[in-house]
Scaffold this motif. Sequence first.
Motif, PDB file in Angstrom:
ATOM      1  N   GLU A 239      -0.813   5.885   7.060  1.00  0.00           N
ATOM      2  CA  GLU A 239       0.590   6.008   7.475  1.00  0.00           C
ATOM      3  C   GLU A 239       1.380   4.730   7.228  1.00  0.00           C
ATOM      4  N   LEU A 240       0.762   3.580   7.488  1.00  0.00           N
ATOM      5  CA  LEU A 240       1.477   2.318   7.286  1.00  0.00           C
ATOM      6  C   LEU A 240       1.803   2.109   5.815  1.00  0.00           C
ATOM      7  N   ALA A 241       0.860   2.453   4.944  1.00  0.00           N
ATOM      8  CA  ALA A 241       1.105   2.321   3.509  1.00  0.00           C
ATOM      9  C   ALA A 241       2.247   3.228   3.066  1.00  0.00           C
ATOM     10  N   GLN A 242       2.237   4.443   3.556  1.00  0.00           N
ATOM     11  CA  GLN A 242       3.292   5.390   3.184  1.00  0.00           C
ATOM     12  C   GLN A 242       4.651   4.925   3.695  1.00  0.00           C
ATOM     13  N   ALA A 243       4.681   4.400   4.918  1.00  0.00           N
ATOM     14  CA  ALA A 243       5.939   3.915   5.486  1.00  0.00           C
ATOM     15  C   ALA A 243       6.488   2.738   4.690  1.00  0.00           C
ATOM     16  N   CYS A 244       5.583   1.987   4.053  1.00  0.00           N
ATOM     17  CA  CYS A 244       5.983   0.829   3.251  1.00  0.00           C
ATOM     18  C   CYS A 244       6.339   1.231   1.823  1.00  0.00           C
ATOM     19  N   GLY A 245       6.159   2.512   1.493  1.00  0.00           N
ATOM     20  CA  GLY A 245       6.528   2.997   0.168  1.00  0.00           C
ATOM     21  C   GLY A 245       5.396   3.084  -0.824  1.00  0.00           C
ATOM     22  N   ALA A 246       4.154   2.874  -0.391  1.00  0.00           N
ATOM     23  CA  ALA A 246       3.021   2.927  -1.312  1.00  0.00           C
ATOM     24  C   ALA A 246       2.669   4.368  -1.654  1.00  0.00           C
ATOM     25  N   LYS A 247       2.222   4.580  -2.870  1.00  0.00           N
ATOM     26  CA  LYS A 247       1.831   5.910  -3.306  1.00  0.00           C
ATOM     27  C   LYS A 247       0.472   6.286  -2.724  1.00  0.00           C
ATOM     28  N   THR A 248       0.340   7.565  -2.375  1.00  0.00           N
ATOM     29  CA  THR A 248      -0.929   8.083  -1.880  1.00  0.00           C
ATOM     30  C   THR A 248      -1.262   9.375  -2.618  1.00  0.00           C
ATOM     31  N   THR A 249      -2.520   9.770  -2.550  1.00  0.00           N
ATOM     32  CA  THR A 249      -2.939  11.024  -3.165  1.00  0.00           C
ATOM     33  C   THR A 249      -2.500  12.190  -2.295  1.00  0.00           C
ATOM     34  N   GLY A 250      -2.717  13.414  -2.797  1.00  0.00           N
ATOM     35  CA  GLY A 250      -2.386  14.599  -2.022  1.00  0.00           C
ATOM     36  C   GLY A 250      -3.143  14.657  -0.707  1.00  0.00           C
ATOM     37  N   GLU A 251      -4.358  14.083  -0.698  1.00  0.00           N
ATOM     38  CA  GLU A 251      -5.157  14.067   0.527  1.00  0.00           C
ATOM     39  C   GLU A 251      -4.741  12.940   1.464  1.00  0.00           C
ATOM     40  N   GLY A 252      -3.966  11.971   0.953  1.00  0.00           N
ATOM     41  CA  GLY A 252      -3.506  10.872   1.793  1.00  0.00           C
ATOM     42  C   GLY A 252      -4.179   9.548   1.534  1.00  0.00           C
ATOM     43  N   CYS A 253      -5.121   9.471   0.585  1.00  0.00           N
ATOM     44  CA  CYS A 253      -5.745   8.188   0.256  1.00  0.00           C
ATOM     45  C   CYS A 253      -4.744   7.291  -0.464  1.00  0.00           C
ATOM     46  N   ILE A 254      -4.835   5.990  -0.240  1.00  0.00           N
ATOM     47  CA  ILE A 254      -3.920   5.049  -0.878  1.00  0.00           C
ATOM     48  C   ILE A 254      -4.325   4.853  -2.328  1.00  0.00           C
ATOM     49  N   GLU A 255      -3.370   4.996  -3.227  1.00  0.00           N
ATOM     50  CA  GLU A 255      -3.635   4.770  -4.646  1.00  0.00           C
ATOM     51  C   GLU A 255      -3.557   3.271  -4.945  1.00  0.00           C
ATOM     52  N   VAL A 256      -4.545   2.782  -5.673  1.00  0.00           N
ATOM     53  CA  VAL A 256      -4.588   1.358  -6.012  1.00  0.00           C
ATOM     54  C   VAL A 256      -4.944   1.186  -7.479  1.00  0.00           C
ATOM     55  N   GLY A 257      -4.657  -0.005  -7.981  1.00  0.00           N
ATOM     56  CA  GLY A 257      -5.015  -0.335  -9.346  1.00  0.00           C
ATOM     57  C   GLY A 257      -6.384  -0.973  -9.418  1.00  0.00           C
ATOM     58  N   GLU A 258      -6.680  -1.529 -10.581  1.00  0.00           N
ATOM     59  CA  GLU A 258      -8.000  -2.103 -10.832  1.00  0.00           C
ATOM     60  C   GLU A 258      -8.354  -3.211  -9.851  1.00  0.00           C
ATOM     61  N   HIS A 259      -7.340  -3.950  -9.396  1.00  0.00           N
ATOM     62  CA  HIS A 259      -7.585  -5.056  -8.476  1.00  0.00           C
ATOM     63  C   HIS A 259      -7.171  -4.716  -7.050  1.00  0.00           C
ATOM     64  N   LEU A 260      -7.126  -3.438  -6.744  1.00  0.00           N
ATOM     65  CA  LEU A 260      -6.878  -2.915  -5.397  1.00  0.00           C
ATOM     66  C   LEU A 260      -5.458  -3.146  -4.880  1.00  0.00           C
ATOM     67  N   GLU A 261      -4.514  -3.389  -5.793  1.00  0.00           N
ATOM     68  CA  GLU A 261      -3.109  -3.514  -5.390  1.00  0.00           C
ATOM     69  C   GLU A 261      -2.470  -2.137  -5.406  1.00  0.00           C
ATOM     70  N   THR A 262      -1.655  -1.849  -4.400  1.00  0.00           N
ATOM     71  CA  THR A 262      -0.968  -0.572  -4.318  1.00  0.00           C
ATOM     72  C   THR A 262       0.263  -0.580  -5.236  1.00  0.00           C
ATOM     73  N   SER A 263       1.037   0.474  -5.167  1.00  0.00           N
ATOM     74  CA  SER A 263       2.267   0.551  -5.961  1.00  0.00           C
ATOM     75  C   SER A 263       3.347  -0.389  -5.434  1.00  0.00           C
ATOM     76  N   VAL A 264       3.140  -0.962  -4.257  1.00  0.00           N
ATOM     77  CA  VAL A 264       4.067  -1.951  -3.687  1.00  0.00           C
ATOM     78  C   VAL A 264       3.510  -3.341  -3.987  1.00  0.00           C
ATOM     79  N   PRO A 265       4.180  -4.159  -4.780  1.00  0.00           N
ATOM     80  CA  PRO A 265       3.666  -5.493  -5.117  1.00  0.00           C
ATOM     81  C   PRO A 265       3.339  -6.313  -3.883  1.00  0.00           C
ATOM     82  N   GLY A 266       2.151  -6.898  -3.873  1.00  0.00           N
ATOM     83  CA  GLY A 266       1.736  -7.723  -2.746  1.00  0.00           C
ATOM     84  C   GLY A 266       1.023  -6.965  -1.637  1.00  0.00           C
ATOM     85  N   LEU A 267       1.026  -5.635  -1.731  1.00  0.00           N
ATOM     86  CA  LEU A 267       0.338  -4.805  -0.738  1.00  0.00           C
ATOM     87  C   LEU A 267      -0.957  -4.290  -1.349  1.00  0.00           C
ATOM     88  N   PHE A 268      -2.070  -4.634  -0.723  1.00  0.00           N
ATOM     89  CA  PHE A 268      -3.387  -4.265  -1.220  1.00  0.00           C
ATOM     90  C   PHE A 268      -4.075  -3.343  -0.220  1.00  0.00           C
TER      91      PHE A 268
END
Length: 306
Positions: A239-268
């Motif tokens: 929920e906190l990631a979503q409230a901050c604008g980070a992308k999540t999967t349909g199931e609600g898992c946080i989507e991250v890149g290769e180095h575990l950074e979310t779609s919000v810069p600085g949020l891992f």
Amino acid sequence: MTDAPDDCIIIGAGPAGLTAAIYLARFHLSIRMFDCGTSRASWIPTSHNHAGFPDGINGNELLDRMREQAARYGALREPRKVTELAKDGETFRVICENETFSARTVLLATGVVNHQPEGMDPALHEEALGRGLLRYCPICDGYEVTDRKVAVIGTSDHGTAEAQFLRGYTADLTLISPHGDHDLDETCSAQLEEAGIARIAGPCGNFAIEDGRLAFDTGDGRMAFDSVYPALGSTIRSELAQACGAKTTGEGCIEVGEHLETSVPGLFAAGDVVVGLDQISHAMGQAGVAATAIRNRLAEDRPLRR
């Protein structure tokens, strides 16, 4: 609000959050870690598949050791729940009740919460877990139920998949629907039939420990098992990631890149809240990657020198 922003705030203090805290503190960074005290690792009576502990280790003991190690390097852990997370310009705003903190980066290690069998008394749930009568992770402890009488509470694709996995440990296996008749398509039914997995209708209720087994009522009467695995899904704490604008999967898992950074810069994010294998070793590995990436990101803003 605190004066100067921390280099990193870690939200969650299970194996992922604590591993990240150890790494970041040893990078000589200013960090703060918030722990609401609900890590799933605390449920583990004895983990036998965590490398380095051939005799097994209790989940709370593992967490205590990791907390001590993080504190040794100056990681500040606060037993508080974060209620809000937002990004203001180049910094993050983290709110715990009525107090606000700021950080240059944030690592989410908030994990997931397993859905428990309905109607099970909390004290019984804790005792059954401690005695190995109730289990939630066949990858972790399926070995311990080898050739035992085991039940899976669940149905549909998820229940079928968990029962199929456990069939690698025991032939005495029953899939029990939590509510009335099973919801099984032809493929699930065929898989269960081929594997020799019994199917019993629900509902499940009146749980109790009887003669060293976990017993409960089913649609076919009262039954008892050496171990029971609830396959009832989980709540992903993103929920906190979503409230901050980070992308999540349909199931609600946080989507991250290769180095575990979310779609919000600085949020891992790291651990079970991220898509992947829900294992302590996996969570710790992700945390090491994320912490190193956080250190390198901060070094881009200003040199990290003694």
